[in-house]
Design an enzyme around this catalytic site. Structure first.
Site, PDB file in Angstrom:
ATOM      1  N   LYS A 126       5.940 -52.804 -39.206  1.00 29.01           N
ATOM      2  CA  LYS A 126       7.541 -52.781 -40.155  1.00 29.01           C
ATOM      3  C   LYS A 126       7.974 -51.644 -39.980  1.00 29.01           C
ATOM      4  O   LYS A 126       7.166 -50.011 -39.400  1.00 29.01           O
ATOM      5  CB  LYS A 126       5.752 -52.885 -41.171  1.00 29.01           C
ATOM      6  CG  LYS A 126       7.879 -53.301 -42.855  1.00 29.01           C
ATOM      7  CD  LYS A 126       7.287 -54.784 -42.631  1.00 29.01           C
ATOM      8  CE  LYS A 126       8.005 -55.340 -43.278  1.00 29.01           C
ATOM      9  NZ  LYS A 126       7.774 -56.866 -43.259  1.00 29.01           N
ATOM     10  N   ASP A 166      14.446 -57.592 -44.008  1.00 28.84           N
ATOM     11  CA  ASP A 166      13.123 -57.220 -45.298  1.00 28.84           C
ATOM     12  C   ASP A 166      14.310 -57.289 -46.267  1.00 28.84           C
ATOM     13  O   ASP A 166      15.241 -56.643 -46.488  1.00 28.84           O
ATOM     14  CB  ASP A 166      11.997 -55.927 -45.218  1.00 28.84           C
ATOM     15  CG  ASP A 166      11.130 -56.556 -46.076  1.00 28.84           C
ATOM     16  OD1 ASP A 166      10.161 -57.110 -45.451  1.00 28.84           O
ATOM     17  OD2 ASP A 166      11.025 -55.604 -46.841  1.00 28.84           O
TER      18      ASP A 166
HETATM   19  P1  NDP Z   1      16.285 -58.564 -50.361  1.00 32.30           P
HETATM   20  O1  NDP Z   1      16.616 -57.424 -50.724  1.00 32.30           O
HETATM   21  O2  NDP Z   1      17.356 -60.035 -49.959  1.00 32.30           O
HETATM   22  O3  NDP Z   1      16.436 -59.575 -51.826  1.00 32.30           O
HETATM   23  C1  NDP Z   1      15.276 -58.904 -52.591  1.00 32.30           C
HETATM   24  C2  NDP Z   1      15.903 -59.883 -53.922  1.00 32.30           C
HETATM   25  O4  NDP Z   1      13.632 -59.350 -55.100  1.00 32.30           O
HETATM   26  C3  NDP Z   1      16.166 -58.947 -54.953  1.00 32.30           C
HETATM   27  O5  NDP Z   1      16.766 -60.287 -56.056  1.00 32.30           O
HETATM   28  C4  NDP Z   1      16.098 -58.101 -56.114  1.00 32.30           C
HETATM   29  O6  NDP Z   1      16.287 -57.433 -56.896  1.00 32.30           O
HETATM   30  C5  NDP Z   1      14.599 -57.949 -55.765  1.00 32.30           C
HETATM   31  N1  NDP Z   1      13.333 -57.295 -55.957  1.00 32.30           N
HETATM   32  C6  NDP Z   1      13.373 -56.139 -55.048  1.00 32.30           C
HETATM   33  N2  NDP Z   1      12.305 -55.417 -55.085  1.00 32.30           N
HETATM   34  C7  NDP Z   1      12.097 -55.803 -56.660  1.00 32.30           C
HETATM   35  C8  NDP Z   1      11.448 -54.769 -57.194  1.00 32.30           C
HETATM   36  N3  NDP Z   1      10.815 -54.126 -57.281  1.00 32.30           N
HETATM   37  N4  NDP Z   1      11.468 -55.257 -58.478  1.00 32.30           N
HETATM   38  C9  NDP Z   1      11.985 -56.445 -59.091  1.00 32.30           C
HETATM   39  N5  NDP Z   1      12.508 -57.626 -57.592  1.00 32.30           N
HETATM   40  C10 NDP Z   1      13.091 -56.789 -57.063  1.00 32.30           C
HETATM   41  O7  NDP Z   1      14.989 -58.977 -50.024  1.00 32.30           O
HETATM   42  P2  NDP Z   1      14.068 -60.359 -49.029  1.00 32.30           P
HETATM   43  O8  NDP Z   1      14.357 -61.846 -49.896  1.00 32.30           O
HETATM   44  O9  NDP Z   1      14.258 -60.328 -47.478  1.00 32.30           O
HETATM   45  O10 NDP Z   1      12.832 -60.081 -49.335  1.00 32.30           O
HETATM   46  C11 NDP Z   1      11.868 -60.183 -51.023  1.00 32.30           C
HETATM   47  C12 NDP Z   1      10.538 -60.444 -50.163  1.00 32.30           C
HETATM   48  O11 NDP Z   1      10.609 -61.686 -49.241  1.00 32.30           O
HETATM   49  C13 NDP Z   1      10.076 -59.407 -49.660  1.00 32.30           C
HETATM   50  O12 NDP Z   1       8.470 -59.342 -50.480  1.00 32.30           O
HETATM   51  C14 NDP Z   1       9.638 -58.919 -48.410  1.00 32.30           C
HETATM   52  O13 NDP Z   1       8.544 -58.666 -47.219  1.00 32.30           O
HETATM   53  C15 NDP Z   1       9.447 -60.475 -48.307  1.00 32.30           C
HETATM   54  N6  NDP Z   1      10.095 -61.667 -47.048  1.00 32.30           N
HETATM   55  C16 NDP Z   1      11.288 -61.467 -46.721  1.00 32.30           C
HETATM   56  C17 NDP Z   1      11.446 -62.056 -44.807  1.00 32.30           C
HETATM   57  C18 NDP Z   1      12.600 -61.835 -44.365  1.00 32.30           C
HETATM   58  O14 NDP Z   1      13.076 -62.679 -43.616  1.00 32.30           O
HETATM   59  N7  NDP Z   1      13.875 -61.630 -45.282  1.00 32.30           N
HETATM   60  C19 NDP Z   1       9.885 -62.347 -44.143  1.00 32.30           C
HETATM   61  C20 NDP Z   1       9.011 -62.988 -45.273  1.00 32.30           C
HETATM   62  C21 NDP Z   1       9.144 -61.983 -46.432  1.00 32.30           C
HETATM   63  P3  NDP Z   1      17.412 -56.039 -56.813  1.00 32.30           P
HETATM   64  O15 NDP Z   1      19.106 -56.671 -56.100  1.00 32.30           O
HETATM   65  O16 NDP Z   1      17.540 -56.553 -58.279  1.00 32.30           O
HETATM   66  O17 NDP Z   1      16.789 -55.042 -56.374  1.00 32.30           O
HETATM   67  O1  2IT Z   2       7.841 -60.130 -44.138  1.00 31.43           O
HETATM   68  C1  2IT Z   2       8.537 -60.198 -42.512  1.00 31.43           C
HETATM   69  O2  2IT Z   2       7.818 -61.171 -42.209  1.00 31.43           O
HETATM   70  C2  2IT Z   2      10.254 -59.900 -42.579  1.00 31.43           C
HETATM   71  N1  2IT Z   2      10.763 -59.591 -43.420  1.00 31.43           N
HETATM   72  C3  2IT Z   2      10.809 -60.809 -41.169  1.00 31.43           C
HETATM   73  C4  2IT Z   2       9.928 -59.356 -40.072  1.00 31.43           C
HETATM   74  C5  2IT Z   2      10.860 -59.833 -38.853  1.00 31.43           C
HETATM   75  O3  2IT Z   2      10.480 -59.632 -37.781  1.00 31.43           O
HETATM   76  O4  2IT Z   2      11.243 -61.128 -38.370  1.00 31.43           O
END
Ligand code: NDP
Ligand code: 2IT
Length: 444
Positions: A126, A166
């Site tokens: 990561k 992420d």
């Molecule tokens: P994005 O940046 O697309 O969206 C994040 C969302 O969460 C936004 O709505 C954001 O609000 C909110 N957020 C972020 N930080 C905070 C905080 N400290 N407090 C409250 N709200 C918060 O990220 P993703 O959707 O990609 O990721 C979301 C979660 O999923 C994370 O935990 C990530 O690690 C996990 N994840 C992502 C994957 C992926 O493929 N993208 C795969 C697996 C897991 P705001 O815009 O106001 O910051």
């Molecule tokens: O938390 C996660 O699994 C991710 N942000 C996706 C990682 C990836 O390599 O697609």
């Protein structure tokens, strides 16, 4: 003292000020106790747990860039290459002001077991930076990404380490990062995933984490004799994972009543309008306060609150430790059936334990959100064979992977006498393959 307790104590002592990393290690190691106890002598001799909790490599670097006012800004970049026993390091890059080494280590540690659960040959890693893309111009984001990649490119490659998106890292950032990697190295290779479709990306990668979350939730309910259709859900977050979780939930006949961002949350009694959400978040990069302009019957509330709504399913899709004990109590009091984690470690340890004690089905993030990284691995396969699969092909593979993960975590839990404890099941199932590979490869 048991081997597990010794290691937990050592991790806390050796890595002070990294509470999220401690939390992730404790959750995993606590549920591995029966496996570790049964193999204690062998694991101790090989210092297996000591090696498991120590990243193979941690890279920390300066990221200088120039903002639109001509001022030099300096951020810190990280890449933690945690474990390559079963494949090249794989995991996203988080861009958020809260990023520090402990956060990246917790995410990298989780990624080891998540990636193992996918059944695909990917190790755990990561990275990220404390850079905040919010409020920055495209040019500023590009300047940051180019500087970040100028250093990172020394350590990554299609067969060594393959970063992805992420929090804060989406299609725009991956594009800039890829362009700079190619410019410096001269190599057109699958060094990042989540790429655009015109330059080596995979269909369905954008949707994969959210869709995968729903495929797993559907299967977990089915294993317990419950049909997902007709249920209501609360989703937190409004980013990549949340948007496509809401979309797939609706396709499966689930009414999603909420979403949120870091300022506030929306309650829409008619069900969240995904097209409006995409327009606000993906196109205009605006705040959820705008949602009411699209849906006059919805409510916007400042602060936290999605878990106070009465729903059947709770899907935390924002960030770590966003579902606390009092939220778990509110959900349980409102009769929630299942909680499935779209985000990484969104539920605190106390909240997880409370939900499990109440008999609420609980799918941990390393299983429930594995669809994103699994589809990233499918993108790597397509890049290697220089072919692109159709949306339906990728989606069908994703579904198959999520159904498998669901059964594997349930079976592992059952084997060790923790029936329906999917946290233990996912940790054990993920660990088994990694440990086998680590032992086979000797002391490295
Ligand atoms: P994005 O940046 O697309 O969206 C994040 C969302 O969460 C936004 O709505 C954001 O609000 C909110 N957020 C972020 N930080 C905070 C905080 N400290 N407090 C409250 N709200 C918060 O990220 P993703 O959707 O990609 O990721 C979301 C979660 O999923 C994370 O935990 C990530 O690690 C996990 N994840 C992502 C994957 C992926 O493929 N993208 C795969 C697996 C897991 P705001 O815009 O106001 O910051
Ligand atoms: O938390 C996660 O699994 C991710 N942000 C996706 C990682 C990836 O390599 O697609």
């Amino acid at each position: 003292m048991s081997y597990v307790d010794e290691i937990i104590e050592a991790v806390v002592a050796k890595n002070p000020s990294e509470p999220e990393f401690h939390q992730a290690v404790k959750e995993v190691l606590n549920s591995l106790r029966p496996v570790v106890d049964a193999n204690e002598e062998k694991y101790r001799k090989e210092a297996l747990l000591e090696r498991l909790v120590e990243p193979e490599r941690q890279i920390k670097f300066r990221v200088p860039w120039v903002d639109d006012k001509g001022r030099v800004q300096v951020n810190t970049g990280y890449r933690v290459q945690f474990n390559s026993a079963i494949g090249p390091y794989k995991g996203g890059l988080r861009l958020h002001p809260s990023v520090n080494l402990g956060i990246i280590k917790f995410l990298g540690f989780e990624q080891i077991f998540k990636n193992s659960l996918t059944g695909l040959p990917i190790g755990g890693g990561k990275g990220g930076s404390d850079f905040d893309p919010k409020g920055k111009s495209d040019r500023e984001v590009m300047a940051f990404c180019q500087s970040f990649m100028t250093e990172l490119c020394k350590y990554i490659g299609e067969n060594t380490d393959v970063p992805a998106g992420d929090i804060g890292t989406g299609a725009r950032e991956i594009g800039y990062l890829y362009g700079q990697y190619k410019r410096i190295t001269g190599r057109y290779e699958g060094v990042l995933t989540g790429k655009g479709l015109s330059y080596g990306g995979s269909l369905a990668r954008t949707e994969a984490t959210g869709y995968g979350l729903l495929y797993l939730t559907q299967e977990m309910l089915k294993m317990n004799g419950i049909d997902i259709a007709g249920k209501t859900a609360a989703v937190s977050g409004s980013g990549n994972v949340a948007i496509y979780a809401i979309q797939k939930a609706q396709q499966l006949g689930v009414k999603v009543l909420t979403c949120s961002d870091s300022n506030g949350w929306v309650y829409d009694p008619e069900g969240i309008d995904v097209a409006a959400l995409k327009e606000i978040k993906e196109v205009r990069r605006a705040r959820l306060t705008e949602y009411k302009n699209y849906r006059p019957n919805s409510e916007y509330h400042e602060g936290r609150g999605v878990w106070t709504v009465k729903v059947d399913l709770a899907l935390p899709c924002a960030t770590q430790n966003e579902l606390h004990l009092e939220d778990a109590k509110a959900l349980a009091a409102n009769g929630v059936i299942a909680v499935a984690e779209g985000a990484n470690m969104p539920t605190t340890m106390e909240a997880t334990e409370y939900l499990q004690e109440q008999g609420i089905l609980f799918a941990p993030g390393k299983a429930a959100n594995a669809g994103g990284v699994a589809t990233s691995a499918l993108e790597m396969s397509q890049n290697s064979e220089r072919l692109s699969w159709t949306f339906d092909e990728v989606d069908a593979k994703l579904q198959g992977i999520m159904v498998n993960i669901c059964h594997n975590m349930a079976d592992a839990a059952e084997r060790y006498g923790f029936a329906k404890n999917y946290v233990a099941g996912a940790n054990i199932a993920g660990f088994e393959k990694v440990v086998d590979a680590m032992l086979a490869q000797g002391v490295v």
